[in-house]
Design a protein around this motif. Sequence first.
Motif, PDB file in Angstrom:
ATOM      1  N   VAL A 121       0.854  -1.184   0.000  1.00 51.62           N
ATOM      2  CA  VAL A 121       0.000   0.000   0.000  1.00 51.62           C
ATOM      3  C   VAL A 121       0.891   1.236   0.000  1.00 51.62           C
ATOM      4  CG1 VAL A 121      -1.765   1.291   1.235  1.00 51.62           C
ATOM      5  CG2 VAL A 121      -1.819  -1.205   1.248  1.00 51.62           C
ATOM      6  N   PHE A 122       0.698   2.069  -0.975  1.00 54.27           N
ATOM      7  CA  PHE A 122       1.416   3.338  -0.995  1.00 54.27           C
ATOM      8  C   PHE A 122       0.449   4.447  -1.405  1.00 54.27           C
ATOM      9  CE2 PHE A 122       2.140   1.235  -5.079  1.00 54.27           C
ATOM     10  CZ  PHE A 122       1.754   2.195  -5.990  1.00 54.27           C
ATOM     11  N   HIS A 123       0.804   5.671  -1.045  1.00 53.07           N
ATOM     12  CA  HIS A 123      -0.071   6.821  -1.262  1.00 53.07           C
ATOM     13  C   HIS A 123       0.582   7.919  -2.087  1.00 53.07           C
ATOM     14  CE1 HIS A 123      -2.683   5.022   1.744  1.00 53.07           C
ATOM     15  NE2 HIS A 123      -1.597   4.817   2.466  1.00 53.07           N
ATOM     16  N   GLN A 124       1.847   7.728  -2.434  1.00 53.23           N
ATOM     17  CA  GLN A 124       2.585   8.751  -3.163  1.00 53.23           C
ATOM     18  C   GLN A 124       3.296   8.141  -4.370  1.00 53.23           C
ATOM     19  OE1 GLN A 124       2.234  12.222  -2.144  1.00 53.23           O
ATOM     20  NE2 GLN A 124       4.209  12.381  -1.139  1.00 53.23           N
ATOM     21  N   MET A 125       3.263   8.866  -5.462  1.00 55.93           N
ATOM     22  CA  MET A 125       4.044   8.542  -6.644  1.00 55.93           C
ATOM     23  C   MET A 125       4.609   9.825  -7.231  1.00 55.93           C
ATOM     24  SD  MET A 125       1.817   5.676  -8.724  1.00 55.93           S
ATOM     25  CE  MET A 125       2.798   5.992 -10.205  1.00 55.93           C
ATOM     26  N   GLU A 126       5.630   9.674  -8.039  1.00 57.67           N
ATOM     27  CA  GLU A 126       6.119  10.814  -8.792  1.00 57.67           C
ATOM     28  C   GLU A 126       6.590  10.349 -10.165  1.00 57.67           C
ATOM     29  OE1 GLU A 126      10.746  11.688  -8.007  1.00 57.67           O
ATOM     30  OE2 GLU A 126       9.448  12.364  -6.365  1.00 57.67           O
ATOM     31  N   GLU A 127       6.564  11.257 -11.101  1.00 57.20           N
ATOM     32  CA  GLU A 127       7.049  11.009 -12.454  1.00 57.20           C
ATOM     33  C   GLU A 127       8.040  12.101 -12.817  1.00 57.20           C
ATOM     34  OE1 GLU A 127       5.457  11.222 -17.069  1.00 57.20           O
ATOM     35  OE2 GLU A 127       4.015  10.701 -15.483  1.00 57.20           O
ATOM     36  N   ASN A 128       9.282  11.684 -13.041  1.00 59.87           N
ATOM     37  CA  ASN A 128      10.345  12.633 -13.402  1.00 59.87           C
ATOM     38  C   ASN A 128      10.448  13.788 -12.401  1.00 59.87           C
ATOM     39  OD1 ASN A 128      10.801  11.086 -15.730  1.00 59.87           O
ATOM     40  ND2 ASN A 128       9.303  12.270 -16.894  1.00 59.87           N
ATOM     41  N   MET A 261       2.197  11.629 -17.344  1.00 62.50           N
ATOM     42  CA  MET A 261       2.276  13.009 -17.802  1.00 62.50           C
ATOM     43  C   MET A 261       2.963  13.098 -19.163  1.00 62.50           C
ATOM     44  SD  MET A 261       3.482  14.716 -14.184  1.00 62.50           S
ATOM     45  CE  MET A 261       3.077  13.857 -12.664  1.00 62.50           C
ATOM     46  N   LYS A 262       3.879  12.156 -19.406  1.00 65.34           N
ATOM     47  CA  LYS A 262       4.595  12.124 -20.681  1.00 65.34           C
ATOM     48  C   LYS A 262       4.631  10.688 -21.201  1.00 65.34           C
ATOM     49  CE  LYS A 262       8.359  14.434 -21.326  1.00 65.34           C
ATOM     50  NZ  LYS A 262       9.755  14.943 -21.213  1.00 65.34           N
ATOM     51  N   GLU A 263       4.759  10.560 -22.497  1.00 63.91           N
ATOM     52  CA  GLU A 263       4.926   9.249 -23.118  1.00 63.91           C
ATOM     53  C   GLU A 263       6.113   9.302 -24.076  1.00 63.91           C
ATOM     54  OE1 GLU A 263       1.437   6.717 -23.847  1.00 63.91           O
ATOM     55  OE2 GLU A 263       0.251   8.577 -23.779  1.00 63.91           O
ATOM     56  N   PRO A 264       6.715   8.157 -24.376  1.00 65.00           N
ATOM     57  CA  PRO A 264       6.341   6.804 -23.973  1.00 65.00           C
ATOM     58  C   PRO A 264       6.616   6.558 -22.502  1.00 65.00           C
ATOM     59  CG  PRO A 264       8.370   6.754 -25.224  1.00 65.00           C
ATOM     60  CD  PRO A 264       7.862   8.151 -25.308  1.00 65.00           C
ATOM     61  N   ILE A 265       5.754   5.811 -21.867  1.00 64.90           N
ATOM     62  CA  ILE A 265       5.794   5.645 -20.422  1.00 64.90           C
ATOM     63  C   ILE A 265       7.053   4.932 -19.958  1.00 64.90           C
ATOM     64  CG2 ILE A 265       4.453   3.481 -20.467  1.00 64.90           C
ATOM     65  CD1 ILE A 265       3.108   4.496 -17.850  1.00 64.90           C
ATOM     66  N   ASP A 266       7.581   4.006 -20.782  1.00 68.14           N
ATOM     67  CA  ASP A 266       8.756   3.243 -20.350  1.00 68.14           C
ATOM     68  C   ASP A 266      10.012   4.096 -20.274  1.00 68.14           C
ATOM     69  OD1 ASP A 266       7.439   0.839 -19.957  1.00 68.14           O
ATOM     70  OD2 ASP A 266       7.592   0.277 -22.075  1.00 68.14           O
ATOM     71  N   ARG A 267       9.983   5.287 -20.847  1.00 61.78           N
ATOM     72  CA  ARG A 267      11.146   6.170 -20.779  1.00 61.78           C
ATOM     73  C   ARG A 267      11.068   7.164 -19.618  1.00 61.78           C
ATOM     74  NH1 ARG A 267      12.416   7.842 -27.098  1.00 61.78           N
ATOM     75  NH2 ARG A 267      12.631   5.696 -27.910  1.00 61.78           N
ATOM     76  N   GLN A 268       9.979   7.116 -18.870  1.00 53.58           N
ATOM     77  CA  GLN A 268       9.800   8.049 -17.751  1.00 53.58           C
ATOM     78  C   GLN A 268      10.236   7.372 -16.459  1.00 53.58           C
ATOM     79  OE1 GLN A 268       9.135  10.797 -19.281  1.00 53.58           O
ATOM     80  NE2 GLN A 268       8.593   9.599 -21.117  1.00 53.58           N
ATOM     81  N   LEU A 269      10.768   8.185 -15.544  1.00 62.20           N
ATOM     82  CA  LEU A 269      11.178   7.681 -14.232  1.00 62.20           C
ATOM     83  C   LEU A 269       9.982   7.807 -13.288  1.00 62.20           C
ATOM     84  CD1 LEU A 269      13.384   6.555 -12.407  1.00 62.20           C
ATOM     85  CD2 LEU A 269      14.101   8.909 -11.924  1.00 62.20           C
ATOM     86  N   ILE A 270       9.280   6.689 -13.099  1.00 62.11           N
ATOM     87  CA  ILE A 270       8.057   6.658 -12.290  1.00 62.11           C
ATOM     88  C   ILE A 270       8.343   5.846 -11.039  1.00 62.11           C
ATOM     89  CG2 ILE A 270       5.633   5.964 -12.226  1.00 62.11           C
ATOM     90  CD1 ILE A 270       5.659   6.287 -15.325  1.00 62.11           C
ATOM     91  N   ILE A 271       8.119   6.452  -9.899  1.00 62.80           N
ATOM     92  CA  ILE A 271       8.519   5.864  -8.619  1.00 62.80           C
ATOM     93  C   ILE A 271       7.334   5.873  -7.673  1.00 62.80           C
ATOM     94  CG2 ILE A 271      10.164   6.020  -6.695  1.00 62.80           C
ATOM     95  CD1 ILE A 271      11.919   7.711  -8.601  1.00 62.80           C
ATOM     96  N   ALA A 272       7.165   4.790  -6.926  1.00 58.91           N
ATOM     97  CA  ALA A 272       6.136   4.692  -5.885  1.00 58.91           C
ATOM     98  C   ALA A 272       6.805   4.660  -4.523  1.00 58.91           C
ATOM     99  CB  ALA A 272       5.288   3.446  -6.087  1.00 58.91           C
ATOM    100  N   ALA A 273       6.199   5.328  -3.548  1.00 59.46           N
ATOM    101  CA  ALA A 273       6.816   5.495  -2.229  1.00 59.46           C
ATOM    102  C   ALA A 273       6.829   4.196  -1.433  1.00 59.46           C
ATOM    103  CB  ALA A 273       6.083   6.578  -1.453  1.00 59.46           C
ATOM    104  N   ARG A 274       7.922   4.011  -0.666  1.00 67.70           N
ATOM    105  CA  ARG A 274       8.053   2.833   0.202  1.00 67.70           C
ATOM    106  C   ARG A 274       8.183   3.199   1.676  1.00 67.70           C
ATOM    107  NH1 ARG A 274       7.163  -2.345  -1.291  1.00 67.70           N
ATOM    108  NH2 ARG A 274       8.850  -3.047   0.053  1.00 67.70           N
ATOM    109  N   THR A 275       8.491   4.453   1.989  1.00 69.55           N
ATOM    110  CA  THR A 275       8.801   4.805   3.372  1.00 69.55           C
ATOM    111  C   THR A 275       8.345   6.229   3.660  1.00 69.55           C
ATOM    112  OG1 THR A 275      10.610   5.100   4.970  1.00 69.55           O
ATOM    113  CG2 THR A 275      11.134   5.474   2.654  1.00 69.55           C
ATOM    114  N   THR A 276       7.929   6.484   4.893  1.00 70.73           N
ATOM    115  CA  THR A 276       7.526   7.850   5.264  1.00 70.73           C
ATOM    116  C   THR A 276       8.732   8.728   5.557  1.00 70.73           C
ATOM    117  OG1 THR A 276       7.298   7.199   7.586  1.00 70.73           O
ATOM    118  CG2 THR A 276       5.315   7.096   6.206  1.00 70.73           C
TER     119      THR A 276
END
Length: 935
Positions: A121-128, A261-276
Amino acid sequence: MKYVIVCFAAVMLCGADIYVAENGNDDAPGAKEKPFRTITRARDAAREKRNEAVTIYLRGGTYFLDSAVVFTAEDSGTQSTPRVYTSAPGERAVVYGGRRIQGWSAMGGGVYTASVEPGWVFHQMEENGIAARKARHPNTGYLIVEAGIPQRDKNGAVVQDTLWGIRHSQKEFVYKDGDIPWDIPQAEVFIWAGFDWFGNLIPVKSMDREKRILALARTTLVPIVIRKERRYYLQNVREALDVPGEFYLDAAAGKLFYKPMKEPIDRQLIIAARTTRILSFVGTSNEHVAHITVRGIDLSLSDYSNCFVETEGTHGLGVWNEPLNKDGAVYFENASECAVEHCRIANAGYSGAAFVWGAVSNRVYGCEIASPGFHGVLLSGYRAKFGTAFDMNKYNIIENNWIHHVGREAGHGAGVFIWASGHNRITHNVMHDSPRYGICIKGEGMSDDKTANWAGNIVGPHDRYPYVHSRYNYLAYNDIFRVSTDTEDNGFISYWHPGESNIAYNNLLHDSKRELGGLGMAVYLDDGADYCRLENNIIYNVLGGTERFGIFNKGRYNATVNNIIVCDADTKAAMHMWEGYGHRVAFHEYSRNIIVTKGTAAAFHFQLAGWDKERITGMGSNVYFNPDDNYDFIGYPPGLSSSIDEWRPASGLDASSVITDPLFVHAAKHDYRLAKNSPAHALGFARIEVEKIGLLADSRFREEQRSIQRSLGCMPDYSGDVSAVRTAAAYTHVPKRSAFAALGDYFAASGVSKVLTAGGVKLFAEKQTSIAVSGEAPFDDGSCLKMTDGEGPTFDPRIMFNMKENSGTITFSFAVRIPEVSPAVTIDAREYANDDGSGSFKTFSSMRIAPDGTVTSGKTALGTIPRNVWVPCSMVYSLGANAGTSYHLMIKGVFDGDIAKTDAAARKMHRIIIYSEGQTEGIFYLDALNIEKRK
C-alpha cells in the motif's frame, strides 16, 4: 544533558573519505575506486572511524530505498570530527524513498497498468520528479456537502451544542444527488470539516446510495457541518482516473493504474513510495544523535498514511493545534548540531524536514523544499503538561531556503510550523503557494477565567509562559507570498497561544488571493498571542477573504512598530484589535508605522469589550495616507466609530502622527522604500532593508526561484532611485465628523454615563444607520434613538451598557415607542464570570416587548403597550449576597404598581442590554435613558 550552541561556519578538517555509488558493492572497501552500494553500508563504515572527521561522498546517480536510512547516537560525530554526507564534487546524487515502477501495459485512453507486490500500500508517486496524485473527483475544486446528520442522545433526541446549535456527526454526511455516480469502496475523502481551518483525509467506510449518506472510517476533527458549504473531494477512485498524473492502486490485487504526464511511459522515471522517512536521525533523550550534516544531496518522495487528522496521527492523541502527523522526509528526534544544507527535498508525504521532541541547535540551510504533503519544516516540542524542564526543542536555524507548494495532502500546511519550540531563527527564506500559513507559531493557553494542571502545578493564564516553549523565535528577512490560498482565519504569519517574545522583523508579506471568503490578513496575532513584536515588515496585496486586514492583533503587550501596511479599497482596516473567548486584549503599541489605505478602508478597527487606557499604551509618529481622504477608527468609542480628527483628541493618542503622502520610491511597482524627502524620516521611521529579504547569494536555487517569482508577477521592482526627491500629488485633508459622532454625544449627555465603567456604551448595528439619533417626536425635547432592524435573525441592533456593580440598587429607566411595524425588543441585565465582561454569564429577569406590543417578564404577560405612544419604563435591581426581593419592573400606563421577583442570580451587575430579536423587520424608538445607583 547539556547543549552547546555552535557556529555552523564551514571548517576544513582532515579525515577519512568514504564513497558510495549506484553501481558499487557493499563488500567493497568504500574507496573512490571501489565504492559501497548503499548509504547504510557507508554509515556502518563511518562508525569505525570515531576519532576522525568523515565525509561520505555519494557519486552521481539515483539511489532507491525501501526503508529509511537510520542514524542513531552511535553514528554521531563531534564538533571536531563531524560526519558529512554529500554529493561528490560536480555530481548530483538523488535519493528516492521508493521503488521504480516498470513493465507497463496499455489499457487505452492513455491509461497504463503495472503489477506491484500484492498488499503493498502506498499513497505517493512521482514522475520525473513531479508529484502524481491519486485519481480525484472532481479534478479541481470541490464538491459541497448537502447536509449534516444530527447526532442524537440515547433517547433519540437531537444533541445541541452551546456554540454551534445542532451538533452534527463527525463520521457521516449527506452528499448531493448526482455528485458521486459510482460505488467507491476504496476511496478516501478530503474534507474541510466544520470550518475552513483544518483538512481531514479519511478513508470511506460505507456508502448508502439510496439515502445519499457517505460514512467515514473515523471521526473528523470537529463536526462535519458547523458552517455551511462544507467542501470535500474524493480520491483513489478508479472511475476518476481521467487526467495525466493520476493513479489508482488496487493493493489487494497488486495492480497499479496510471495515466502518465509524458509518453512513452517506459522512458519516464516513475517511482512509488516505500517509506515515510528517507533519512531518520533518532537519538535518545539522554544521548542525542549529533554533528551529522547532509549536504548537496537531492531527496525525493516519501509516503504518508491514508488518514490525516490534525489531532490524531503518527504519534498518538494530542492537544488542540498540535500537529501529530510529525513525520518528515528528513526526520530528527533527539538530535543536536545536525544540518541539512543545499539539498532539494521534494514530494515528501508529510513534512520536508521535521524536528520532533528533543531537537537542539540543528539547521536547514540553503535548501529547496518543494511540494510536501504537510509542512515545509516542522519544529514540534513538548506539551506544557510536561513542565518547564521539557524546553528541549530550540535554537534551530531555518535559513536561506526556498519552500513552496506546501500542504499538498493536509491542506493546512505551512512553510515553517513551530509548535512548542523556541529560540529558533527563521530567516532569509522564500515561501509561497501554501493553502494556509507561511510561518505559524502555536502553543498552549487558556482563557482568563481558567487554570490548567501542568506538571502537577495549577497554572493560570498569566503564569503559563515558562511552560509554553514556543517563545523567543526570530522571523526575519523572509519573503512570503501566495499563501492562504484555500483556507481562512489565518495570516501569512500566524501565532496562536505562543510563548512570549516572538519577533517578526523585516519580512515582505504580499500577493495573496483566494475565492474563499472569511477572514484574511498578513499577520495574525490570534488568541493568547502575548509579548509579540512586529517591526520593519512590509505588507501589501492581501486580497483574499471577505473580511481582510493588514494586521489582526489580539493578545497583550504587543508592539507594532515601523511597519508599512498598504491596503486596497476592499480591505476592512489596516489594523484590527479583537477581543473574545475570554481573553483580554490590552497594552498594545502602534508607533512609526506607515498606513496607506484606499476608499473606505479604515485605519483601525476595534472590536473590544469596552475601552480603557490600558488598551493602547503607546501610539504616535505614524503616517496615514488615503487618497480618498478617509481615516476612520471603527469601534471607537466602543460600538461607534470616529474619524482621525475625533480619535486623536478623544483617545489622547496619536498626537504626533501625520496625514500625508509618505512618498514611496515607486508604489506602482511595489517599491515601498522611502524617497529622500519622505515626511516619515522626520518621524524617526527606520529604513527597511529590502535588499536583504529573501535568499542569500550562496543559494544554489536563487536564480531559479527569482525567475519563477517574476513569472508569477510577485517580484517587487527596486530599480528606482532611493536618493531622488519626489513630488507629492496635490492633496488636502479635510477634517470631518463621523457618522456615529451624534450617538456619542447623545449617550454622553444621558444619565447612563454616570455609572458606566470600562467599555461604556457598546453598540452592534447591522449597518451604520441601524442606530441613529433622530428628531422624530422625542419623549423629551431634543432627540431620541431610532433603532432599525433589518432582514434576518441577527440579534441587532443592540446597545450594551457596561458597569461593575456588586451592591446597592440599580435603576434602569427609559421610554419606548413602538410604531406600526416593530421587531421584538428585549431588555435584560447580566452578570459575567469576570468583571471585565468576559466569560460565561447569567441573565436576570428581563422584559420583552413583542412585535404586537405585548409585554412579558419571564413567563408573565403584563399587558400591551399602545402603538406610537411614548411609554416610560423602569427596571430596578437589588444586588448583593443578602439581597431579598431582587427585581422590580414598572411600566406606566400598562399596569398599576409593579411586579417584584426574587432572583438568586441577581448578585452583581455587569451589563444591561437592549436588543432586537431580529425575526421581524421594523423600527422602535428609545429615549430618556438613565442608570441610577443607590446604596
